[in-house]
Enzyme design. Sequence first.
Site, PDB file in Angstrom:
ATOM      1  N   CYS A   1       0.811  -1.220   0.000  1.00  0.00           N
ATOM      2  CA  CYS A   1       0.000   0.000   0.000  1.00  0.00           C
ATOM      3  C   CYS A   1       0.846   1.273   0.000  1.00  0.00           C
ATOM      4  CB  CYS A   1      -0.941  -0.021   1.201  1.00  0.00           C
ATOM      5  SG  CYS A   1      -1.802  -1.601   1.349  1.00  0.00           S
TER       6      CYS A   1
ATOM      7  N   HIS B   1      -2.628   7.894   6.139  1.00  0.00           N
ATOM      8  CA  HIS B   1      -2.819   6.575   5.538  1.00  0.00           C
ATOM      9  C   HIS B   1      -4.092   5.937   6.076  1.00  0.00           C
ATOM     10  CE1 HIS B   1      -1.893   2.803   3.642  1.00  0.00           C
ATOM     11  NE2 HIS B   1      -1.950   2.164   4.799  1.00  0.00           N
TER      12      HIS B   1
ATOM     13  N   GLU C   1      -0.498   5.078  13.402  1.00  0.00           N
ATOM     14  CA  GLU C   1      -0.198   6.306  12.656  1.00  0.00           C
ATOM     15  C   GLU C   1      -0.422   7.539  13.528  1.00  0.00           C
ATOM     16  OE1 GLU C   1      -2.408   6.878   9.042  1.00  0.00           O
ATOM     17  OE2 GLU C   1      -1.056   8.470   8.357  1.00  0.00           O
TER      18      GLU C   1
ATOM     19  N   LYS D   1      -9.699   7.722   2.516  1.00  0.00           N
ATOM     20  CA  LYS D   1     -10.156   6.327   2.391  1.00  0.00           C
ATOM     21  C   LYS D   1     -11.563   6.159   2.940  1.00  0.00           C
ATOM     22  CE  LYS D   1      -5.638   4.015   2.480  1.00  0.00           C
ATOM     23  NZ  LYS D   1      -4.706   5.090   2.854  1.00  0.00           N
TER      24      LYS D   1
ATOM     25  N   HIS E   1      -9.961   1.495   0.406  1.00  0.00           N
ATOM     26  CA  HIS E   1      -8.502   1.382   0.400  1.00  0.00           C
ATOM     27  C   HIS E   1      -8.073   0.789  -0.944  1.00  0.00           C
ATOM     28  CE1 HIS E   1      -4.454   0.787   1.355  1.00  0.00           C
ATOM     29  NE2 HIS E   1      -4.523  -0.003   2.407  1.00  0.00           N
TER      30      HIS E   1
ATOM     31  N   PHE F   1       1.913  -3.515   3.854  1.00  0.00           N
ATOM     32  CA  PHE F   1       2.369  -4.842   4.247  1.00  0.00           C
ATOM     33  C   PHE F   1       3.867  -4.951   3.947  1.00  0.00           C
ATOM     34  CE2 PHE F   1      -1.803  -7.523   3.698  1.00  0.00           C
ATOM     35  CZ  PHE F   1      -2.371  -6.832   4.736  1.00  0.00           C
TER      36      PHE F   1
END
Lengths: 404, 318
Positions: free
Chosen positions: A158, A298, A309, A330, A335, A392
């Site tokens: 991502c 994010h 975050e 998002k 996402h 990831f």
Amino acid sequence: MIGNAESVWITGIGAATPVGCDVPSIDQNLLAGRSGVRAVRNFPIVDFPSQIAGQIDAIPCPPERDPAVFSGLPRLEQLAIWCAEAALRDAGWWERRQEARVGLILGLGAESMFLWEMDFQRGGTRVYDPAQDDVSTIENVRRDLGLSGPLLGLSAACASGNHALEIGRQWLRLGLVDVCVAGACEMGVTPVCLGTFGNLRALSRRNSDPAAASRPFDRGRDGFVLGEGGAAFVLERATDARERSAHAYAEISGCGSSSDAHHHVIPSPNPAPAISAVRRALADARMNPDQIDHINAHATSTPVGDAAEAAVLRVVLGDAADRIPISSTKSMTGHLLTAAGALEALACITTFRHQAIPPTINLDDPDVDLCLVAHEARPHAVRIAVSNSFGFGGSNTCLVLTAV
Amino acid sequence: VTKVDPLNTSSSKAEPGAGSVLEVAVAGHAFCRLAVDEVPARRRRPGPVREGTDAIHPSLLRYSDEQTVAAVCSVFSGVKELGGDPKRFDDWGVVAAPRYQGRAGFAHNLRRFAAEGVWSVSPHLIPHFALHAEAGTISLALKSHGPNLGVGGGLHAAADGFLVAASWLASGTVPGVWLVLSGWAPELVLDPDGGPSSTAECQALAVAVVPVNLAPEQPRFRVLTGRARPQEIVCLELESLAASLEIPGTLAPRILVTDPSGSLCVELIPTPRPTAPSAFEDIRAHSPATSRTPPPHVLRSLSADRSKAVLDTTGDGA
């Protein structure tokens, strides 16, 4: 020789997203707080844990093409062609693209899986036979667009979009290209992809209320919502763009990246690696936190990720965290995985163009102590915007954009 | 990193045929080849780590694709070659260029999905079979905090890997890069049940690349972009790439890979120009170019009885 301080500008944008397939529509829908999330209807969904997604109905066919031929291409290829061609047209390079070395860098995180799955559904044998995979998607796109520069498909999950923009800036500064199309594309709303993320227990199961399912920073969140789409940007050296009197959307002022080295999927409880990525981006941009006007977080709508975050931003921003407006788009788009960073760079440019910050919708009960823009867009003077993207594999990236 | 610009490409008005060159030095390398029946053991213990450093968690590679297992093995062998302390590479970048990663595991999951529905799909597909997975896992295994990135994914992935590693070094993004190329040899072809239809080995080549000034006496990779090079497509097998790094000095550059468009070419320069002493002494001492002992980092332990080989195609690390 081209120095490392050479400014690089974004001079063209192309995108297809769950909230629109052209920049004005995307701007309008993001600022209006409209959700692009809805029930999945293009394949049987009854047994799926999560049955909702941010989707694109039909990828637009670029001008002067045969729609029947275009619609016969794999959807990921359609998306990449649409985004890249639209960006080149927007920048004024489309007709002149063969006069320059135009590079192409796209985040394409699960290209093979997408192609194998689509082919398998049609009864094909591509997944068994590598001879059917001899030409990559990005090579097909390069040939289709008639570009002559180097090309690169990449993935940091991502965080891919920010890496693509950073490498594009590097190629321009190193003189490897004259113009670079950089961005990311994802067509992840497929049965197997929706199934694997669902079985990972990462997705929201708020199937009865799709538009309310993506809830970054909200106590009522229950996972992220899968999305599909992409965005591509034309990058040029500022001196070149000025010389041809090009319109510039933004300067790529800073990029920073790091790895958690903690877990394949779970963000590190130690915020230090992500903090270092954000600080590197700010140092690269020669800026301090007080100068930031807006942050596109994010924040995917997972409890662990959002909290991690928020902790990072608190440390990096210090007291400035109380006044810098933060939003997660998002909440509206879902996402977009590999393409998330690219779309969110576009959302930062939206703030420059409209001097307003898109809201985090569904933010009824925040559980982090940040200056969040909830429910409705907020008018705000924005010259410097920051976009975080984490992925990831422990990838952390941060992008600093400055209005031009 | 030495950046030369023989065709004056710094101007934006350069002709489309112009090109640019990046050079990086090879500080060391390691090549790993695993027969299918060797993979399970390597999942549990991918390689040597110096005594006193943290061992990897036994489950780190449990769900990984075979190429990732080979990649981690090759990097660990490379670390051993370069002194054995992975902490030394804490801020290095990782660039992994797998070729058709995850094919067997994904095929298995497609068949299960078709037969049993969504509940049968492994949750490990994206974390372990997508393009980022190999780079992310190497980063985890090394416990390194530099950026990690998966590139390519297809037939010409190696060219992408060289280009990104050189770009990162030339831009000062990282002080060094573990560039890892992986794939099957011969390419993995599956039968309709998802099993391998021929004997194949999983291979990975890990190359430690650094700026030229840090290892001036080492072999170099030269990455050329533009149309200055012949457009023939070259794509050496990983074993041949590894062997190229073992060849004693010669002045002739050798083309290793090109991309299919002919706009990118990677050459190996086995013997660098004479330069000042290296500031990277310990790496040079262990480098293949100066070593006179048989290369211990070449892992070759082929199974005597390949008929017993079973490929894990479950995606569950079984």
